[in-house]
Each structure stands twice: as C-alpha cells, then as structure tokens.
Design an enzyme around this catalytic site. Structure first.
Site, PDB file in Angstrom:
ATOM      1  CG  ASP A 292      -0.488  -2.857  -4.659  1.00 46.75           C
ATOM      2  OD1 ASP A 292      -1.519  -2.274  -4.276  1.00 46.75           O
ATOM      3  OD2 ASP A 292       0.663  -2.469  -4.384  1.00 46.75           O
ATOM      4  CG  HIS A 343       0.884  -1.103  -8.864  1.00 53.16           C
ATOM      5  ND1 HIS A 343       1.743  -0.507  -7.969  1.00 53.16           N
ATOM      6  CD2 HIS A 343       1.139  -2.443  -8.764  1.00 53.16           C
ATOM      7  CE1 HIS A 343       2.474  -1.438  -7.368  1.00 53.16           C
ATOM      8  NE2 HIS A 343       2.142  -2.622  -7.839  1.00 53.16           N
ATOM      9  CG  HIS A 434       0.058  -8.297  -3.998  1.00 57.53           C
ATOM     10  ND1 HIS A 434       0.705  -8.320  -2.775  1.00 57.53           N
ATOM     11  CD2 HIS A 434       0.754  -7.417  -4.770  1.00 57.53           C
ATOM     12  CE1 HIS A 434       1.753  -7.508  -2.815  1.00 57.53           C
ATOM     13  NE2 HIS A 434       1.809  -6.946  -4.030  1.00 57.53           N
TER      14      HIS A 434
HETATM   15 ZN    ZN Z   1       2.827  -4.538  -7.264  1.00 55.17          ZN
END
Ligand code: ZN
Length: 469
Positions: A292, A343, A434
């Site tokens: 992400d 996102h 991430h």
């Molecule tokens: Zn995030």
C-alpha cells in the site's frame, strides 16, 4: 725437369687459388649483405615501437563466443595508459571501435600538453564490460577515466550494441523502430528518472538536463541492455556536479517493451493467471501479498525486482497523489504482471467524510491510475481499513482488506516482516505491507524464500478472493 714440373703445377695452383678467392668473396658478400639486411630490420622494428610510444598490444578470448578483448598498455612516463576494447569477427565493427580508441589515445597527449605543470603525469584508462542479450546481441560498455594531472578524473562512457550474427552495430533509432513517438516517450522516461533521482537531487544542472533529454536520437546513443533493463549513460559533469559522478538511468525493459522493435522485445507475462489454481482444491496453498501507499521510485522498484526473482505476483494499492508523480512506476508494476488497486487520493479516514468526498477520493484516483496505466484499477482498499456498508455499496469495484498485518510501517525492521507473517500464517491469506518503507523492500526476499519453500503460490488479490468466502 724441376722447372718443368713447377711450370706444370703453376696453372693448377693458380686455378685453385682463384677458385678459393671467389668462394671467399662470395661468402663474405653473403655475410655482409645479410648483416646489412639484419641491421635494416632491426632499425625499422625499433622505429615502430618508438612511434607507438612503447605500447604493448595483446588480445585474449573473452567468456563470450566470437568476442576477443584487446588490451593496449603503455608505461610512458607522462602519458601512461591502459585501454581495453572488444574485437569481433566483423572487421567493419572492429574499425568503428578502433576509431574511438585511437581518438582517445591521440587526444590524451594533446590535452596533457595544455597542462602548465610540465612534470605532471596523466592517466588514461578505458575499461570494457560486455553484457549478452538474448541469443546474439552484446552490449559493450567502455568506461573512460581520464586524468590530466590536475585535480579531477573525468569519467565518460561509450557504448556499442552489437549483433553478433550480422556483425552490425545497432543504434537507438533501430532499437525504437525509427519511430519519433517512441523517441519522445523514451525521452520523457529518461528525463523523469533523472529528475526523480534522489542522489542527484541537489547536484543537477536543470538546463543541461533538459538539453540532454530532448527527444533527439543522438541524445540516447549511449545505452546498454543489462539483464532486464536498459541503461542510459551520462558523463561526469554533463548534467550534474562532480559529486554526483557519472549518472546512469536504468529503465525496466518491461516499461519500454512497447517501444522496442520486435527483435528486441522481451516476453511479457500478462495479467491473466497463466496457471490457474485448481478450484476448490483443499491442498492448494495460495497467498496474496499486497503493498500500500506507493508507488515509490526506489522502494517499489526494489520490491518488483524481488517479486520477479520468485516469479511472484502481488497487488499494489496506490494513492492517486503518488501515481500523479510516478506514473512510470505504476506502468512498470502493471507491465510486470501485478494487480493495481485504488487506495484513495491522499489517505484520509473515509468513514469520517461525507459520501460525496469519499467518492471524490475514489474517482480522482481511479482517473489518475487509468491515465497512467491505460486501464482501470480493479480493486479498492480504504486507508486504515476504515470502511462501512454504505461505502462498500457505493464503490464500484471489490473493497479488499487484509488478514495478516505485518506492522511494517511501525517496526520498520526488515527481519520482523517474516516473523509477523510466520506467526499469523494461514492459507488464502492477504498480507498487508507498504512499498514506501525501505525495510519492507529489504525484508521481502526472506519472506518470499520462506513462503515458496512452504509451497505457497503468490497470487493477486482478485485471484484469491474466490477462495475467501
Ligand atoms: Zn495505506
């Protein structure tokens, strides 16, 4: 009687003597002449070595069929050099290489003469690296280091891309199908890469940067194909101060694949799963890795390389605000066969916003992604996993959370990444990571090695959703 006998012997001895003298003269003549000849040879030989500044040429085979490496070394007091260059079976190509080498060797003493310090010693080194590509192409990268006795060495690069089958050198124009649109696209990629290079950031000369990345063919002729990327070389001081060294732009071949002539293209994996897992097989082990908050110019690229190493597919949930800055990274993610998810634009808590604004976050990002990769994002993940039934109903693509949180954003420890995954491992897991933290990129290799050894197949989120009912 005696006199008569003498007289009779006389002409015999004379005859023998004459014969002896003639023989001796011819022997002496042969010796003298051959000596002269020998002397002459010796003089011309020593003349030759003088004119070459006592340089030493040697040629040896390389690790690559058809390629030899010639080394030319001189221990001259003021202008010593050591240059190495490729020799192929193509005389035409060899001549082109030799022209470059000869010019470098000739320019060097001329430049040295300009040095006010007449006792200064220079140094010229040209090193050769050879990189094979596909069946019969070679990239030759000649790195020249020139030192003129002053303060600095200057590093510059010359490259040759060679077809070992036809004996031809291939330029960037041929590589890009002689298409000006392709050139323009490439120029934009190279420019963007240089502008986003954090190591160059403070050293860049922006005017020069814009000049050398203008879409002109001659701007991009210093290139090499190395593994799965194409490298473009710039000289030291050409676009940045000396502290930056000689910059190199590396673009993934998957990124520029559509620009390349078909002979040079790489086989691309498509978004479709090539080997679908047998539906309902209780023994099939799958896992969906997700990343992400990217894309990130360095971290995402490192993660992509590690995923490639294990032939693993993953899903990247991107922020619209970052895709806007790094559309080429988004394209690279797609080109390498991964899934791209939305996102939100800048990571707000959607459940605390009016629906109108939630949809704006979603739509603006969807548009930005579509602009970058020429297709829509297929899934959505709300920031912090904060969602509700209202939001889920309004978002037109599947809303996907996760089942294993690696807490990589919190601990920033590359070793803990695997620890958290092992502790929570289960089949059909969706793992949250991430691609903006270096520690995540650094720890990923160990994670993939472990999961692969456990027999897991790495699939995208859309591929795993059917198994998560
Ligand atoms: Zn995030």
């Amino acid at each position: 009687m005696i006199q008569e006998r003498r007289k009779k012997r006389g002409p015999m001895i004379d005859f023998l003597l004459i014969g002896l003298i003639v023989t001796l003269i011819s022997i002496i003549l042969v010796i003298v002449l051959s000596k002269d000849h020998f002397k002459f040879q010796k003089i011309s030989a020593s003349k030759d070595t003088n004119s070459e500044a006592t340089s030493n040429l040697s040629t040896e085979n390389s690790a690559f069929p058809g390629i030899r490496i010639t080394s030319d070394v001189s221990k001259d007091k003021r202008t010593p050099f050591a240059v190495h260059y490729p020799q192929t079976e193509s005389e035409v190509f060899n001549d082109v290489v030799l022209q470059y080498i000869t010019k470098a060797k000739e320019d060097y003493p001329l430049s040295m003469k300009k040095n006010k310090d007449k006792k200064a010693t220079g140094e010229l080194t040209i090193n050769l690296e050879t990189f094979p590509y596909q069946d019969h192409y070679y990239s030759f990268v000649l790195t020249k280091m020139l030192y003129l006795g002053g303060a600095n060495h200057v590093v510059s690069t010359k490259t040759f891309f060679f077809n070992n089958e036809t004996g031809e050198a291939i330029n960037i124009q041929t590589l890009l199908q002689n298409d000006n649109n392709n050139l323009t696209t490439l120029a934009a990629y190279v420019r963007k890469d240089l502008q986003q290079n954090l190591e160059l950031k403070d050293q860049l000369n922006n005017d020069e940067l814009l000049k050398v990345t203008e879409p002109k063919w001659e701007n991009f002729n210093r290139f090499a194909i190395i593994d799965d990327s194409i490298h473009f070389y710039f000289d030291e001081y050409e676009i940045a101060s000396g502290a930056a060294g000689a910059p190199i732009v590396k673009l993934a071949l998957s990124l520029i694949n559509p620009l390349l002539a078909s002979d040079f293209q790489i086989a691309m994996e498509t978004m479709e799963p090539t080997k679908p897992v047998s539906p309902g097989d209780p023994n099939a082990k799958r896992i969906a890795l997700t990343f992400d908050d990217g894309p990130h110019p360095k971290v995402t690229e490192q993660i992509l390389n590690t995923l490639d190493k294990y032939h693993a597919k993953a899903t990247f949930f991107m922020l619209g605000s970052r895709v806007k800055h790094y559309p080429n990274i988004a394209r690279d993610v797609l080109a390498r066969g991964h899934e791209i998810g939305n996102h939100s634009w800048n990571h707000p808590v959607l459940t605390k916003m009016p629906m109108e604004q939630v949809l704006k976050e979603y739509t603006s990002t969807a548009n930005e992604i579509e602009l970058a990769i020429n297709q829509g994002a297929t899934v959505f993940r709300p920031p912090y996993g904060a969602t509700n039934d209202d939001i889920n109903a309004k978002i037109p693509v599947p809303v996907v959370l996760w089942s294993i949180d690696t807490l990589d954003w919190k601990h920033r420890n590359s070793q803990l990444l695997l620890t958290y995954i092992k502790k929570n491992m289960h089949n059909n897991a969706i793992v949250l990571m991430h691609d903006i933290h270096q520690s995540t990129a650094d720890g990923l290799d160990a994670v993939l090695a472990y999961l692969q050894s456990e027999g897991y197949e790495f699939v995208t989120v859309s591929e795993i959703l059917p198994y998560r009912e």
